[in-house]
Design a protein around this motif. Structure first.
Motif, short mmCIF file in Angstrom:
data_model
loop_
_atom_site.label_atom_id
_atom_site.label_comp_id
_atom_site.label_asym_id
_atom_site.label_seq_id
_atom_site.Cartn_x
_atom_site.Cartn_y
_atom_site.Cartn_z
N SER A 179 0.84 -1.19 0.00
CA SER A 179 0.00 0.00 0.00
C SER A 179 0.87 1.24 0.00
O SER A 179 2.00 1.24 0.54
CB SER A 179 -0.92 0.00 1.22
OG SER A 179 -1.59 1.25 1.32
N TYR A 198 3.34 0.00 -5.62
CA TYR A 198 2.44 0.58 -4.64
C TYR A 198 1.04 0.76 -5.25
O TYR A 198 0.90 1.31 -6.36
CB TYR A 198 2.97 1.93 -4.14
CG TYR A 198 4.33 1.83 -3.48
CD1 TYR A 198 4.43 1.40 -2.15
CD2 TYR A 198 5.49 2.14 -4.17
CE1 TYR A 198 5.67 1.29 -1.54
CE2 TYR A 198 6.73 2.04 -3.57
CZ TYR A 198 6.82 1.61 -2.24
OH TYR A 198 8.05 1.51 -1.65
N ALA A 245 1.94 -5.87 4.03
CA ALA A 245 1.37 -4.72 4.73
C ALA A 245 2.03 -4.59 6.09
O ALA A 245 2.23 -5.58 6.80
CB ALA A 245 -0.14 -4.88 4.88
N GLY A 283 -2.83 -0.16 5.64
CA GLY A 283 -2.21 -0.70 4.44
C GLY A 283 -2.80 -2.03 4.04
O GLY A 283 -2.99 -2.33 2.86
N ASP A 286 -6.15 -1.44 2.39
CA ASP A 286 -5.98 -0.95 1.02
C ASP A 286 -5.61 -2.09 0.08
O ASP A 286 -6.09 -2.16 -1.06
CB ASP A 286 -4.89 0.13 0.98
CG ASP A 286 -5.36 1.42 1.63
OD1 ASP A 286 -6.58 1.54 1.87
OD2 ASP A 286 -4.52 2.31 1.87
N LEU A 287 -4.77 -3.01 0.54
CA LEU A 287 -4.34 -4.12 -0.32
C LEU A 287 -5.51 -5.04 -0.64
O LEU A 287 -5.68 -5.47 -1.79
CB LEU A 287 -3.22 -4.91 0.37
CG LEU A 287 -1.85 -4.23 0.39
CD1 LEU A 287 -0.85 -5.09 1.18
CD2 LEU A 287 -1.33 -4.01 -1.02
#
Length: 494
Positions: A22, A40, A61, A66, A69-70
């Motif tokens: 992320s 990213y 992460a 993060g 987001d992934l």
């Protein structure tokens, strides 16, 4: 120094980004020796994350944000179906150093080499797919061009482009008093139409008459009688309802016109072949080794070429008939005799011949019918007759005009009296009907006989008043054109 060179080579070899992370965890990878291997996912800034030069083996992460987001970004990438499912690994930022060493071992080991190889194959397949699509598009373009050339519904096979010589005087007068004839230097087989170029078209009333026939036999093909309003100052396509078939023959085009002004029929560049230059029964300097500007087309009958603005269908088909298109001679018209039927004795000559204009004047009177007769003017076999009429004075009062065709040697005055008394002609005669004529517009009058005239006939020009006044009603009739039709070639006048 050697270690720096080795590290640079490794980074150049690791062109594929094999680790996904992320953008929130970017600081955890900055300055590390695997920074060049990380892609990213900026899911917050783009509606759909994209991968460029990347083939991720693992997603890493270092924070809850993060990791979220992934999961979101990889789910969107999964819908594309081009990247296998990528596992998400949560790492502790405290032991980041050990984690980065393990990640480096993963990407540099056999699994990393396999991922780079797979990514290379995927890229090559994508390139091959794009090249295949390009080849298919080029093939379709070539195929479309080939089909358009070979399956075009109508194709131009010959043309004479228009050419304006500074010394041109125009051939309008030839069209009005005679005709212009053109041989087409192509075989008649498959001809479905032709185009004529007009450099100008008058706004006044009038008609262009185009007749197509075979030279060898004199047999007609078609005739077009076209009002000026249907013509354009460009190419005008004259279509046939069916293409010329049978034996290949020479086509002959004959063109004439009616009205106070004639169309500006264009001529082409001078040619060496006198046989295929335009000609007329009257000499004209502009016809010296110059053809008409025309195009010849083959293909599907009744289909307009894409480059012509309009299409004109024939007014009559002449298949199996032999055509003679002629104008009344000046010597014949000059023999006109006054056969008026009226109680008024005029103080001036109401019927006379204008030699300098090849026209007949027939001035109406307040009562009765003013008439002039030309004996035996119409030849046997005549199927149609036409002329144009106008009041030849700017202040002239309107009048009515008509034509009467009666058997030769009949009593012309008696024929006119019968018409004046009953309003209809005798059964043996042909009457055109009355047409009103003014000084502002030329009127074209046509008589189409039900069957060809069996013998010679007298022509009578008639006029009468339509208002209380006949002041300056100088009715002028000109452009007498007759068409003979026959089924026997021996009757054809070459």
């Amino acid at each position: 120094m050697q270690e720096l060179v080795s590290s640079g080579i490794e980074k150049r070899l690791g062109t594929r980004k094999l680790i996904a992370a992320s953008d929130r965890d970017r600081s955890c990878f900055e300055g590390s020796d695997i920074e060049h291997l990380v892609v990213y996912l900026e899911v917050n800034d783009r509606p759909t994350p994209t991968l460029q030069n990347a083939f991720p083996l693992i997603a890493v992460a270092f924070s809850d944000e993060g990791e979220a987001d992934l999961h979101e970004g990889l789910a969107r990438l999964g819908s594309l179906g081009t990247v296998p499912a990528v596992p998400v690994q949560r790492l502790d930022p405290v032991s980041k150093g050990d984690s980065l060493v393990l990640l480096r071992a993963l990407t540099e080991g056999g699994l990393g080499r396999l991922a780079r190889y797979s990514a290379s194959i995927t890229s090559e397949l994508a390139i091959l797919r794009r090249e295949r699509e390009t080849l298919l598009e080029n093939y379709r373009a070539l195929e479309d061009a080939f089909q358009a050339k070979n399956w075009e519904p109508i194709s131009e096979i010959f043309s004479h482009d228009p050419y304006a010589d500074p010394k041109d005087e125009g051939i309008g007068q030839l069209l009005a008093v005679a005709f212009v004839e053109q041989l087409l230097p192509v075989s008649s087989l498959g001809v479905a139409g032709l185009a004529l170029h007009m450099h100008s078209v008058p706004r006044t009333s009038g008609e262009l008459v185009v007749a197509l026939s075979y030279l060898e036999s004199g047999e007609g093909v078609a005739e077009w009688t076209v009002p000026y309003a249907q013509l354009v100052p460009n190419w005008n396509f004259f279509s046939l309802p069916r293409a010329c078939g049978g034996a290949a023959r020479t086509l002959r085009l004959r063109i004439s016109a009616t009205g106070p002004e004639t169309v500006g029929l264009s001529l082409g560049y001078p040619i060496a072949g006198e046989r295929y230059s335009a000609r007329s029964e009257l000499p004209h300097p502009d016809l010296d080794l110059r053809p008409l500007a025309f195009k010849v087309f083959t293909g599907l009958p009744g289909v307009k070429p894409a480059r012509t603005p309009n299409m004109i269908a024939p007014s009559s088909l002449l298949e199996g008939q032999y055509i003679v298109d002629y104008r009344l001679a000046v010597d014949t018209l000059s023999q006109i005799a006054d056969v008026s039927v009226t109680p008024i004795v005029p103080e001036f000559q109401t019927v006379r011949f204008l030699e300098h204009e090849h026209a007949i004047v027939c001035h109406p009177l307040p009562s009765g019918i003013s008439a002039g007769a030309v004996s035996r003017a119409v030849e046997p076999g005549t199927i149609s007759f036409s002329a144009s009429a106008v009041i030849d004075h700017p202040e002239g009062q309107p009048a009515a005009v008509s034509f009467l065709l009666a058997p030769a040697n009949s009593n012309a005055r008696s024929e006119v009296a019968e018409l004046a008394r009953k309003g209809a002609a005798k059964p043996s005669a042909f009457f055109s009907g009355w047409r009103e004529v003014t000084s502002s517009q030329v009127v074209n009058i046509n008589i189409q006989l039900d069957e060809p005239a069996r013998g010679p006939m007298d022509l009578m020009v008639l006029s009468r008043a339509v208002t209380d006044s006949v002041d300056y009603s100088w009715l002028k009739v000109s452009g007498f054109r007759l068409v003979k039709q026959s089924t026997e070639a021996a009757h054809v006048r070459k």
